[in-house]
Enzyme design. Structure first.
Site, PDB file in Angstrom:
ATOM      1  N   GLY A  44      41.295  45.285  42.724  1.00 12.66           N
ATOM      2  CA  GLY A  44      42.023  44.749  43.876  1.00 12.66           C
ATOM      3  C   GLY A  44      42.556  43.341  43.701  1.00 12.66           C
ATOM      4  N   CYS A  74      41.078  55.877  43.870  1.00 12.97           N
ATOM      5  CA  CYS A  74      41.137  54.433  44.075  1.00 12.97           C
ATOM      6  C   CYS A  74      42.438  54.125  44.801  1.00 12.97           C
ATOM      7  CB  CYS A  74      41.106  53.769  42.697  1.00 12.97           C
ATOM      8  SG  CYS A  74      41.325  51.986  42.717  1.00 12.97           S
ATOM      9  N   ASN A  75      42.328  53.565  45.990  1.00 12.12           N
ATOM     10  CA  ASN A  75      43.533  53.218  46.758  1.00 12.12           C
ATOM     11  C   ASN A  75      44.371  52.172  46.021  1.00 12.12           C
ATOM     12  OD1 ASN A  75      43.080  54.226  49.889  1.00 12.12           O
ATOM     13  ND2 ASN A  75      41.175  53.852  48.809  1.00 12.12           N
ATOM     14  N   CYS A 183      39.613  51.630  51.002  1.00 17.24           N
ATOM     15  CA  CYS A 183      39.100  51.430  49.643  1.00 17.24           C
ATOM     16  C   CYS A 183      37.975  52.437  49.457  1.00 17.24           C
ATOM     17  CB  CYS A 183      38.578  49.998  49.483  1.00 17.24           C
ATOM     18  SG  CYS A 183      37.649  49.716  47.954  1.00 17.24           S
TER      19      CYS A 183
END
Ligand code: DGL
Length: 257
Positions: A44, A74-75, A183
């Site tokens: 991130g 996974c965003n 997330c």
């Protein structure tokens, strides 16, 4: 393509196992290989280029293991790299994006909150999605520090509680009635989050939606007819935390990738 080939699933770490669990529950016959790139977590905070590079490295590993499709659990990787992955590889990809749509549609207060990584909230894909729901006020909060604590097995520490309070209290004050967990690490925080937010606020994540999408794709490319497939887990760091959240039933292999 052989329908006995495994489904490959990757994340920046252990969080994507929240997606793996949904897939495994819905499709227990499918062979699955899960890759936790914990050495490089958190994604991130990385640039789009770095996220694309790491996503391709993970995909190459899973394709070497003969996977028939890849779930980007996974965003951050989905919102920053899925277009590039689809353009680069022939294999089908399923991604995960924050569940803004169901939250915005069902919100009565017309105010929803989203907790996600910086990489997700700043991505073009995420911002295009939110534009469609301009009638809803979306309170965005970057979950600084949360992934690091989860990766270290510190889900129930005072530090975690303090961070969650600081991220969620402004959302409660703004009258949200939905909290979107954007997330794949965050579903592991639901017990702590529930202690902080009032009962009427619904928490939603995208895990089940991803499992259903995987099922739909398998309707086209074929289900695994065998039912004796043991899931395989790889991590490139110490496997203790991953083993703890999976339980003793599953074997985790440490590998340098
Ligand atoms: N689990 C990831 C996600 O869904 C990324 C966490 C991170 O590595 O920052 O966004």
């Amino acid at each position: 393509m052989d329908n006995k080939q495994p489904i490959g699933i990757f994340d920046s770490g252990i969080g994507g196992t929240s997606i793996w669990k949904e897939i495994h529950n819905l499709l227990p016959n499918e062979a699955t290989i899960y890759l936790a790139d914990s050495k490089n977590a958190p994604y991130g905070e990385k640039s789009k280029e770095e996220i694309i590079h790491l996503s391709m490295k993970n995909t190459d590993f899973l394709l070497d293991m003969n996977c028939k499709l890849i779930v980007v659990a996974c965003n951050t990787a989905t919102t920053n790299a899925i277009r590039e992955l689809r353009a680069h590889y022939d294999v089908p990809f399923i991604g995960i994006e924050p569940a803004i749509k169901p939250a915005a549609i069902h919100s009565k207060t017309q105010v929803i909150g989203i907790l996600a990584t910086k990489g997700t909230l700043n991505s073009e894909l995420f911002n295009k999605t939110t534009e469609m729901f301009y009638h809803t006020k979306i309170i965005e909060q970057i979950g600084y520090g949360l992934v690091e604590l989860i990766e270290n097995g510190q889900m129930e520490t005072p530090e975690m509680t303090q961070l969650l309070h600081s991220y969620l209290n402004p959302m409660i004050d703004a009258n949200i009635d939905f909290l979107v967990l954007g997330c794949s690490h965050y579903p592991y925080l639901i017990p702590q989050i529930r202690k902080i937010i009032p009962n009427h606020i619904q928490i939603i994540d995208s895990g089940l939606a991803v499992a259903r999408q995987t099922q739909n794709l398998l309707n086209e490319i074929g289900f695994n007819p065998d039912n004796n497939n043991q899931p395989i887990f790889y991590t490139n760091t110490n496997p203790t935390v991953l083993e703890t959240i999976l339980g003793s039933k599953y074997n985790v292999q440490e590998k340098d990738f």
